[in-house]
Write an enzyme that holds these catalytic residues in place. Structure first.
Site, PDB file in Angstrom:
ATOM      1  CG  HIS A   1       9.978 -24.688  12.082  1.00  0.00           C
ATOM      2  ND1 HIS A   1      10.160 -24.473  13.428  1.00  0.00           N
ATOM      3  CD2 HIS A   1      11.145 -25.208  11.633  1.00  0.00           C
ATOM      4  CE1 HIS A   1      11.385 -24.855  13.769  1.00  0.00           C
ATOM      5  NE2 HIS A   1      11.993 -25.295  12.697  1.00  0.00           N
TER       6      HIS A   1
ATOM      7  CB  CYS B   1       0.685  -2.570   4.742  1.00  0.00           C
ATOM      8  SG  CYS B   1       0.271  -3.539   6.205  1.00  0.00           S
TER       9      CYS B   1
ATOM     10  CG  HIS C   1       8.292 -28.584  10.731  1.00  0.00           C
ATOM     11  ND1 HIS C   1       8.031 -28.038  11.969  1.00  0.00           N
ATOM     12  CD2 HIS C   1       9.623 -28.791  10.680  1.00  0.00           C
ATOM     13  CE1 HIS C   1       9.156 -27.917  12.644  1.00  0.00           C
ATOM     14  NE2 HIS C   1      10.139 -28.378  11.877  1.00  0.00           N
TER      15      HIS C   1
ATOM     16  CB  THR D   1       1.422  -2.729  11.215  1.00  0.00           C
ATOM     17  OG1 THR D   1       0.281  -3.289  10.553  1.00  0.00           O
ATOM     18  CG2 THR D   1       1.097  -1.387  11.844  1.00  0.00           C
ATOM     19  N   GLY D   2       2.457  -4.288   8.457  1.00  0.00           N
ATOM     20  CA  GLY D   2       2.546  -5.636   7.906  1.00  0.00           C
ATOM     21  C   GLY D   2       1.369  -6.498   8.311  1.00  0.00           C
TER      22      GLY D   2
ATOM     23  CG  ASP E   1      -0.312   0.155   2.544  1.00  0.00           C
ATOM     24  OD1 ASP E   1       0.934   0.301   2.627  1.00  0.00           O
ATOM     25  OD2 ASP E   1      -1.044   0.169   3.553  1.00  0.00           O
TER      26      ASP E   1
ATOM     27  N   GLY F   1      -2.226  -5.806   8.373  1.00  0.00           N
ATOM     28  CA  GLY F   1      -3.401  -5.823   7.514  1.00  0.00           C
ATOM     29  C   GLY F   1      -3.179  -6.566   6.209  1.00  0.00           C
TER      30      GLY F   1
END
Length: 149
Positions: A104, A71, A139, A73-74, A14, A76
């Site tokens: 993992h 974005c 994993h 904060t990463g 964004d 959203g």
């Protein structure tokens, strides 16, 4: 470190992630990586889902091997990517988190918090993410339980 020049990488962002995206794209192109840019190229306010969904779909459909979502904060943009059943987006603010998400969790999208880390740190995270393989083994069963069926 594994060579990842044969990858096709989708990248979305964004308005908060333009500078970080441009830096990462330049570094990846220098390494010969094919880039599919799904993000905005301006800092005009916009909505991250408009860019996250097309990129996530391209990764799900195999048009891109991996994805990078950026974005402020990463959060959203990672949450949006994770709405797709075939996506495992991992918000990563440290190199080790990105590496472990690949090893993992077989993450196929890395979420970058543009407003909380340096551009150089973002690149280190992307480089680690793209150059780390899934360990498999114990994993695999855990990762198989992630999608809602």
């Amino acid at each position: 470190m594994k060579d990842f020049k044969d990858l096709t990488v989708g990248i979305c962002n964004d308005h908060a992630g333009v500078e970080v995206k441009n830096f990462i794209v330049k570094k990846l192109e220098e390494k010969g990586v094919t880039i599919s840019n799904f993000g905005t190229d301006t800092t005009d306010s916009c909505d991250y889902p408009d860019f996250a969904h097309p990129m996530a779909l391209a990764v799900e459909e195999g048009k891109c091997d991996m994805g990078i979502a950026i974005c402020g904060t990463g959060n959203g943009i990672s949450m949006t990517c994770n709405k797709h059943q075939g996506i495992r987006a991992a918000l990563s603010w440290e190199v080790e988190i990105a590496r472990l998400a690949r090893e993992h969790n077989n993450a196929n999208v890395v979420g970058i918090p543009a407003r909380f880390i340096s551009i150089e740190k973002a690149w280190e995270i992307v480089e680690a993410f793209l150059s780390t393989d899934f360990e498999g083994g114990r994993h695999e069963a855990r990762v198989a339980k992630i999608p809602v069926k």
